[in-house]
Design a protein around this motif. Structure first.
Motif, PDB file in Angstrom:
ATOM      1  N   ILE A 136       0.870  -1.171   0.000  1.00  0.00           N
ATOM      2  CA  ILE A 136       0.000   0.000   0.000  1.00  0.00           C
ATOM      3  C   ILE A 136       0.908   1.222   0.000  1.00  0.00           C
ATOM      4  O   ILE A 136       1.531   1.553   1.005  1.00  0.00           O
ATOM      5  N   GLY A 137       1.022   1.891  -1.153  1.00  0.00           N
ATOM      6  CA  GLY A 137       1.951   3.003  -1.257  1.00  0.00           C
ATOM      7  C   GLY A 137       3.381   2.500  -1.332  1.00  0.00           C
ATOM      8  O   GLY A 137       3.675   1.431  -1.865  1.00  0.00           O
ATOM      9  N   THR A 138       4.300   3.272  -0.770  1.00  0.00           N
ATOM     10  CA  THR A 138       5.716   2.914  -0.765  1.00  0.00           C
ATOM     11  C   THR A 138       6.044   2.162   0.513  1.00  0.00           C
ATOM     12  O   THR A 138       5.806   2.662   1.612  1.00  0.00           O
ATOM     13  N   VAL A 139       6.567   0.948   0.377  1.00  0.00           N
ATOM     14  CA  VAL A 139       6.825   0.125   1.556  1.00  0.00           C
ATOM     15  C   VAL A 139       8.288  -0.265   1.637  1.00  0.00           C
ATOM     16  O   VAL A 139       9.017  -0.257   0.641  1.00  0.00           O
ATOM     17  N   THR A 140       8.717  -0.607   2.838  1.00  0.00           N
ATOM     18  CA  THR A 140      10.034  -1.177   3.094  1.00  0.00           C
ATOM     19  C   THR A 140       9.857  -2.662   3.389  1.00  0.00           C
ATOM     20  O   THR A 140       8.982  -3.042   4.158  1.00  0.00           O
ATOM     21  N   SER A 141      10.689  -3.501   2.800  1.00  0.00           N
ATOM     22  CA  SER A 141      10.578  -4.937   3.033  1.00  0.00           C
ATOM     23  C   SER A 141      10.832  -5.261   4.496  1.00  0.00           C
ATOM     24  O   SER A 141      11.580  -4.563   5.188  1.00  0.00           O
ATOM     25  N   PHE A 142      10.211  -6.343   4.987  1.00  0.00           N
ATOM     26  CA  PHE A 142      10.510  -6.814   6.343  1.00  0.00           C
ATOM     27  C   PHE A 142      11.995  -7.161   6.442  1.00  0.00           C
ATOM     28  O   PHE A 142      12.537  -7.807   5.549  1.00  0.00           O
ATOM     29  N   PRO A 143      12.668  -6.776   7.524  1.00  0.00           N
ATOM     30  CA  PRO A 143      14.047  -7.240   7.718  1.00  0.00           C
ATOM     31  C   PRO A 143      14.054  -8.720   8.083  1.00  0.00           C
ATOM     32  O   PRO A 143      13.046  -9.275   8.512  1.00  0.00           O
ATOM     33  N   LYS A 144      15.203  -9.360   7.947  1.00  0.00           N
ATOM     34  CA  LYS A 144      15.313 -10.781   8.250  1.00  0.00           C
ATOM     35  C   LYS A 144      14.884 -11.074   9.680  1.00  0.00           C
ATOM     36  O   LYS A 144      15.194 -10.332  10.608  1.00  0.00           O
ATOM     37  N   ASN A 145      14.155 -12.168   9.835  1.00  0.00           N
ATOM     38  CA  ASN A 145      13.709 -12.669  11.141  1.00  0.00           C
ATOM     39  C   ASN A 145      12.768 -11.710  11.860  1.00  0.00           C
ATOM     40  O   ASN A 145      12.577 -11.800  13.075  1.00  0.00           O
ATOM     41  N   PHE A 146      12.156 -10.809  11.110  1.00  0.00           N
ATOM     42  CA  PHE A 146      11.143  -9.924  11.674  1.00  0.00           C
ATOM     43  C   PHE A 146       9.992 -10.755  12.235  1.00  0.00           C
ATOM     44  O   PHE A 146       9.574 -11.741  11.636  1.00  0.00           O
TER      45      PHE A 146
END
Length: 401
Positions: free
Chosen positions: A122-132
């Protein structure tokens, strides 16, 4: 595809990217490495995803990718884990319980049970970091409030048939029979503090967008949690049709594994197991409106046979199927509306064979009674007893975990 999701679909159509994929069932067990790390959890969960799922999962950024040799989800690069409570039927005649089977969602093929998972940009997103890691919902809720995010994020669909996905949505469990079964639906927060991959309660590092509710993604993230992450959304279809004749006076006969007949305590957990660069590219390039994996150029599909073959046995030494006198973990049915209390009694049980990792689990030891008690223990078929299971008068056998 549009009729399947209704309000959620309308919002997803405006998203930059969408992934929708099935996950077969990995296991059904009393394990929750977020809430009860290293020990048997209080209630039963259905789990999908990577086969490194265990009672204790270290906070290691490479753990899921390095330890999972397969996954029950249809994207090969994705070794994440997703889990939620299971649903039981409670007989109105004698109060016993029987686990409700699951079936695949529409347009997902025929994997073994499990759930359908969505990642929505939704819009501009940041990927989940590892092991989030994060959780959505509150297992102790027994009433609905439109002021509580854990209430607004959950709905149940009373499916009208087996294939279309159509039906009315309610925040609590349906109050009428559902011709196509019941679908549980939950969406996770989309705002992150940008720093912590987890917090002690698994919630403080994330927030729902301002003004968000189910199918409405809000107007933006609060200043305390300014980073937008993909919307994670689960659907699970429960085959309640075999119990259609068991409704009494319009009363639903279903209860969630934590003793919740209302549905307001439904919840779910997530542990991220993607390569970060792959999920980041997927959220930028996978724009098929149906979220089909085959239309996403940056991920690889896994066959249904591979998904189903990754399943693991229940590693807690207890019965979870057939007719049970109580819910696994001795969870009492608590209809509320007050908050439920934690189960007590037979929460801790020994695990069985070691899992796919070297994680150590806490175990309890069953002590066989001696003397006169040993006689009665054996007559009722106590653990490790190999003699005749005939109960002598005036004694009667009662089930115990």
């Amino acid at each position: 595809w549009t009729p399947i999701l209704t309000t959620l679909a309308l919002a997803a159509l405006q998203a930059n990217a969408l992934l929708r994929f099935p996950c077969a069932q990995l296991t059904v067990t009393r394990s929750d490495p977020l809430i009860s790390p290293g020990k048997v959890s209080a209630h039963l969960h259905q789990v999908v995803g990577g086969n490194s799922f265990d009672f204790g999962m270290p906070n290691n950024t490479d753990y899921l990718q390095s330890q999972s040799t397969c996954s029950t989800c249809s994207i090969k690069e994705n070794k994440s884990n997703y889990w939620s409570p299971t649903l039981y039927f409670q007989s109105p005649k004698n109060g016993t319980f029987k686990r409700v089977a699951q079936r695949p969602g529409p347009l997902t093929g025929s994997p073994n049970a499990g759930m359908v998972v969505y990642y929505i940009q939704i819009g501009t997103v940041t990927s989940f970091p590892k092991n989030f890691r994060m959780i959505a919902g509150d297992p102790f809720l027994r009433s609905y409030s439109d002021q509580v995010d854990d209430s607004r994020s959950i709905t149940f669909r009373c499916l009208q048939d087996d294939s279309s996905g159509n039906g009315p949505d309610t925040h609590g469990m349906p109050t009428t029979k559902c011709a196509g079964g019941i679908r549980s639906q939950i969406n996770f927060p989309t705002c992150w503090d940008g720093k912590n991959i987890d917090t002690p309660n698994h919630k403080d590092h994330v927030r729902y967008a301002t003004g968000s509710s189910f199918g409405n993604f809000g107007t933006g993230c609060p200043s305390t949690h300014p980073v937008t992450i993909p919307l994670l959304f689960f659907e699970t279809v429960w085959d309640t049709k075999p119990f259609d004749n068991e409704w009494v006076n319009g009363q639903s006969p279903f209860v969630w594994s934590m003793g919740d007949p209302t549905g307001y305590g439904y919840h779910a957990d997530y542990m991220m197991g993607w390569p970060e660069d792959v999920l980041k590219r997927a959220m930028a390039q996978c724009t098929d409106q149906g979220g089909q994996v085959s239309s996403c150029p940056v991920v690889t599909s896994r066959s249904e046979q591979e998904m189903n073959d990754c399943a693991q046995p229940n590693r807690v030494d207890e019965e979870i199927d057939g007719w049970l006198p109580s819910l696994p973990g001795c969870n009492a049915v608590q209809p509320g509306p007050a908050r439920a209390t934690q189960a007590s009694g037979c929460v801790s049980l020994p695990t069985t064979t070691p899992g796919p990792t070297t994680t150590t689990t806490q175990q309890t030891t069953t002590t066989t009674p001696s003397g006169a008690q040993q006689t009665h223990w054996g007559q009722c078929g106590g653990k490790d007893y190999t003699g005749p299971k005939v109960c002598q008068s005036p004694w009667t056998c009662k089930y115990s975990n």
